[in-house]
Design a protein around this motif. Structure first.
Motif, PDB file in Angstrom:
ATOM      1  N   LYS A   3       0.835  -1.203   0.000  1.00 50.19           N
ATOM      2  CA  LYS A   3       0.000   0.000   0.000  1.00 50.19           C
ATOM      3  C   LYS A   3       0.871   1.254   0.000  1.00 50.19           C
ATOM      4  O   LYS A   3       0.580   2.220  -0.701  1.00 50.19           O
ATOM      5  CB  LYS A   3      -0.941   0.009   1.202  1.00 50.19           C
ATOM      6  N   LEU A   4       1.944   1.238   0.752  1.00 55.94           N
ATOM      7  CA  LEU A   4       2.852   2.379   0.809  1.00 55.94           C
ATOM      8  C   LEU A   4       3.477   2.657  -0.558  1.00 55.94           C
ATOM      9  O   LEU A   4       3.560   3.803  -1.000  1.00 55.94           O
ATOM     10  CB  LEU A   4       3.938   2.143   1.862  1.00 55.94           C
ATOM     11  N   ILE A   5       3.884   1.603  -1.246  1.00 60.50           N
ATOM     12  CA  ILE A   5       4.458   1.759  -2.596  1.00 60.50           C
ATOM     13  C   ILE A   5       3.406   2.308  -3.548  1.00 60.50           C
ATOM     14  O   ILE A   5       3.673   3.217  -4.340  1.00 60.50           O
ATOM     15  CB  ILE A   5       5.037   0.419  -3.100  1.00 60.50           C
ATOM     16  N   ASN A   6       2.189   1.767  -3.471  1.00 60.03           N
ATOM     17  CA  ASN A   6       1.107   2.250  -4.344  1.00 60.03           C
ATOM     18  C   ASN A   6       0.787   3.712  -4.083  1.00 60.03           C
ATOM     19  O   ASN A   6       0.576   4.497  -5.013  1.00 60.03           O
ATOM     20  CB  ASN A   6      -0.142   1.389  -4.170  1.00 60.03           C
ATOM     21  N   ILE A   7       0.750   4.102  -2.814  1.00 60.54           N
ATOM     22  CA  ILE A   7       0.492   5.502  -2.469  1.00 60.54           C
ATOM     23  C   ILE A   7       1.611   6.391  -3.007  1.00 60.54           C
ATOM     24  O   ILE A   7       1.357   7.470  -3.544  1.00 60.54           O
ATOM     25  CB  ILE A   7       0.311   5.660  -0.939  1.00 60.54           C
ATOM     26  N   SER A   8       2.832   5.922  -2.906  1.00 58.42           N
ATOM     27  CA  SER A   8       3.965   6.684  -3.434  1.00 58.42           C
ATOM     28  C   SER A   8       3.844   6.872  -4.950  1.00 58.42           C
ATOM     29  O   SER A   8       4.078   7.958  -5.477  1.00 58.42           O
ATOM     30  CB  SER A   8       5.270   5.959  -3.083  1.00 58.42           C
ATOM     31  N   ILE A   9       3.468   5.822  -5.657  1.00 53.53           N
ATOM     32  CA  ILE A   9       3.287   5.890  -7.115  1.00 53.53           C
ATOM     33  C   ILE A   9       2.200   6.909  -7.460  1.00 53.53           C
ATOM     34  O   ILE A   9       2.389   7.759  -8.341  1.00 53.53           O
ATOM     35  CB  ILE A   9       2.924   4.498  -7.682  1.00 53.53           C
ATOM     36  N   LEU A  10       1.085   6.828  -6.771  1.00 60.44           N
ATOM     37  CA  LEU A  10      -0.025   7.736  -7.060  1.00 60.44           C
ATOM     38  C   LEU A  10       0.330   9.183  -6.726  1.00 60.44           C
ATOM     39  O   LEU A  10       0.002  10.103  -7.483  1.00 60.44           O
ATOM     40  CB  LEU A  10      -1.279   7.298  -6.298  1.00 60.44           C
ATOM     41  N   ASN A  11       1.032   9.386  -5.622  1.00 60.05           N
ATOM     42  CA  ASN A  11       1.437  10.732  -5.236  1.00 60.05           C
ATOM     43  C   ASN A  11       2.398  11.338  -6.253  1.00 60.05           C
ATOM     44  O   ASN A  11       2.283  12.512  -6.610  1.00 60.05           O
ATOM     45  CB  ASN A  11       2.053  10.718  -3.835  1.00 60.05           C
ATOM     46  N   ARG A  12       3.341  10.544  -6.749  1.00 56.54           N
ATOM     47  CA  ARG A  12       4.274  11.035  -7.772  1.00 56.54           C
ATOM     48  C   ARG A  12       3.568  11.365  -9.083  1.00 56.54           C
ATOM     49  O   ARG A  12       4.095  12.097  -9.908  1.00 56.54           O
ATOM     50  CB  ARG A  12       5.382  10.009  -8.043  1.00 56.54           C
ATOM     51  N   ASN A  13       2.379  10.839  -9.260  1.00 56.05           N
ATOM     52  CA  ASN A  13       1.608  11.101 -10.467  1.00 56.05           C
ATOM     53  C   ASN A  13       0.495  12.106 -10.239  1.00 56.05           C
ATOM     54  O   ASN A  13      -0.483  12.147 -10.975  1.00 56.05           O
ATOM     55  CB  ASN A  13       1.066   9.791 -11.045  1.00 56.05           C
ATOM     56  N   GLY A  14       0.651  12.923  -9.183  1.00 56.40           N
ATOM     57  CA  GLY A  14      -0.207  14.087  -9.018  1.00 56.40           C
ATOM     58  C   GLY A  14      -1.397  13.955  -8.091  1.00 56.40           C
ATOM     59  O   GLY A  14      -2.173  14.901  -7.954  1.00 56.40           O
ATOM     60  N   ILE A  15      -1.583  12.812  -7.457  1.00 56.94           N
ATOM     61  CA  ILE A  15      -2.713  12.672  -6.536  1.00 56.94           C
ATOM     62  C   ILE A  15      -2.244  13.076  -5.145  1.00 56.94           C
ATOM     63  O   ILE A  15      -1.251  12.572  -4.636  1.00 56.94           O
ATOM     64  CB  ILE A  15      -3.273  11.236  -6.552  1.00 56.94           C
ATOM     65  N   LYS A  16      -2.973  13.989  -4.540  1.00 60.53           N
ATOM     66  CA  LYS A  16      -2.570  14.549  -3.248  1.00 60.53           C
ATOM     67  C   LYS A  16      -2.735  13.539  -2.117  1.00 60.53           C
ATOM     68  O   LYS A  16      -3.653  12.723  -2.126  1.00 60.53           O
ATOM     69  CB  LYS A  16      -3.377  15.811  -2.945  1.00 60.53           C
ATOM     70  N   ILE A  17      -1.840  13.641  -1.140  1.00 65.28           N
ATOM     71  CA  ILE A  17      -1.850  12.757   0.029  1.00 65.28           C
ATOM     72  C   ILE A  17      -3.200  12.836   0.751  1.00 65.28           C
ATOM     73  O   ILE A  17      -3.734  11.826   1.189  1.00 65.28           O
ATOM     74  CB  ILE A  17      -0.691  13.107   1.001  1.00 65.28           C
ATOM     75  N   SER A  18      -3.757  14.033   0.856  1.00 63.51           N
ATOM     76  CA  SER A  18      -5.040  14.196   1.547  1.00 63.51           C
ATOM     77  C   SER A  18      -6.133  13.356   0.879  1.00 63.51           C
ATOM     78  O   SER A  18      -6.988  12.788   1.550  1.00 63.51           O
ATOM     79  CB  SER A  18      -5.441  15.661   1.604  1.00 63.51           C
ATOM     80  N   LYS A  19      -6.108  13.265  -0.435  1.00 64.05           N
ATOM     81  CA  LYS A  19      -7.093  12.440  -1.147  1.00 64.05           C
ATOM     82  C   LYS A  19      -6.776  10.962  -0.974  1.00 64.05           C
ATOM     83  O   LYS A  19      -7.674  10.143  -0.774  1.00 64.05           O
ATOM     84  CB  LYS A  19      -7.133  12.804  -2.624  1.00 64.05           C
ATOM     85  N   LEU A  20      -5.486  10.622  -1.045  1.00 69.75           N
ATOM     86  CA  LEU A  20      -5.088   9.228  -0.901  1.00 69.75           C
ATOM     87  C   LEU A  20      -5.420   8.682   0.480  1.00 69.75           C
ATOM     88  O   LEU A  20      -5.760   7.507   0.632  1.00 69.75           O
ATOM     89  CB  LEU A  20      -3.590   9.080  -1.180  1.00 69.75           C
TER      90      LEU A  20
END
Length: 191
Positions: A3-20
Motif C-alpha cells: 500500500k505504501l508503494i502504491n500511495i507513493s506511485i499515485l502521489n508522484r503522479n499528481g494525486i494529493k496525500i489528503s485524497k489518498l
C-alpha cells in the motif's frame, strides 16, 4: 508495504496525500491499475504518432490524436501525450534521426487542434476576470505551449490578447500603458 508503494506511485503522479488518505486498500490498488493502463495507452498513442510523423501521414496522426482526446480529454492529452511526444521529437531531432520538417509537420497539426479548441471555448466570463498578454519574443517561433496557455486562459473565463510569434519588445512596452494586463506571459526556447 504494498500500500505504501502504491500511495507513493499515485502521489508522484499528481494525486494529493489528503485524497489518498481517504481511500481504502482496494481503491488505492484500483487507482494504480487505472494509472498503469493510462500510461500504457498514452505510450501507444505516442508511438503511433511518431510512426505517422515519420511517414508524414496526416490522416493517421489526426486519427491517433483524436482518439487520445476522446480517451483523456483535451487538457490531459496535452499533458500526457503531446508534451512527451514533443520531448521525444526533440531528442530525435538533436540526434539527427529526423529532419526539422518532421517536427514542423507535427507542430502544425497540433497547432491546428489547439486553435480549434480556442475557437470552441465557451464565452463564460469568470466572476473576477484577469487580463493577459501572451506573446513570443523576437526570433521565437515555437508557440505550442503559449497557444495552449491561451486556450486555458480563455477556457477559465479570463481575457487574453495573443500577439503571436516574434513580437518586438518595443510593441509590448507601447501597448502596456493602454491595456494594463494583470499578467504578461511569454515563452522562449532560445537564449
Amino acid at each position: 508495504l504494498k500500500k505504501l508503494i502504491n500511495i507513493s506511485i499515485l502521489n508522484r503522479n499528481g494525486i494529493k496525500i489528503s485524497k489518498l488518505a481517504q481511500l481504502n486498500d482496494e481503491q488505492v490498488n484500483q487507482q494504480v491499475i487505472d494509472l498503469t493502463r493510462k500510461q500504457l495507452h498514452t505510450s501507444q498513442h505516442i508511438e503511433s504518432m511518431l510512426v505517422a510523423m515519420l511517414d508524414f501521414d496526416e490522416n493517421k496522426f489526426d486519427k491517433v490524436l483524436n482518439n487520445a482526446i476522446l480517451s483523456f480529454g483535451f487538457e490531459d492529452t496535452f499533458a500526457t501525450v503531446i508534451q512527451p511526444l514533443l520531448e521525444r521529437i526533440g531528442y530525435l531531432w538533436q540526434t539527427s534521426t529526423i529532419l526539422p520538417s518532421h517536427e514542423h509537420f507535427v507542430s502544425q497539426l497540433i497547432k491546428q487542434k489547439i486553435i480549434v479548441a480556442i475557437d470552441n471555448c465557451p464565452a463564460v466570463p469568470h466572476h473576477d476576470p484577469k487580463s493577459f498578454f501572451l506573446f513570443l519574443p523576437e526570433g521565437e517561433y515555437h508557440e505550442l505551449s503559449i497557444l495552449f496557455s491561451h486556450y486555458l486562459i480563455r477556457k477559465h473565463g479570463h481575457n487574453s490578447i495573443y500577439l503571436g510569434q516574434s513580437v518586438p519588445f518595443a510593441d509590448i512596452t507601447a501597448l502596456l500603458p493602454k491595456y494594463q494586463p494583470a499578467y504578461i506571459l511569454y515563452s522562449t526556447t532560445t537564449v
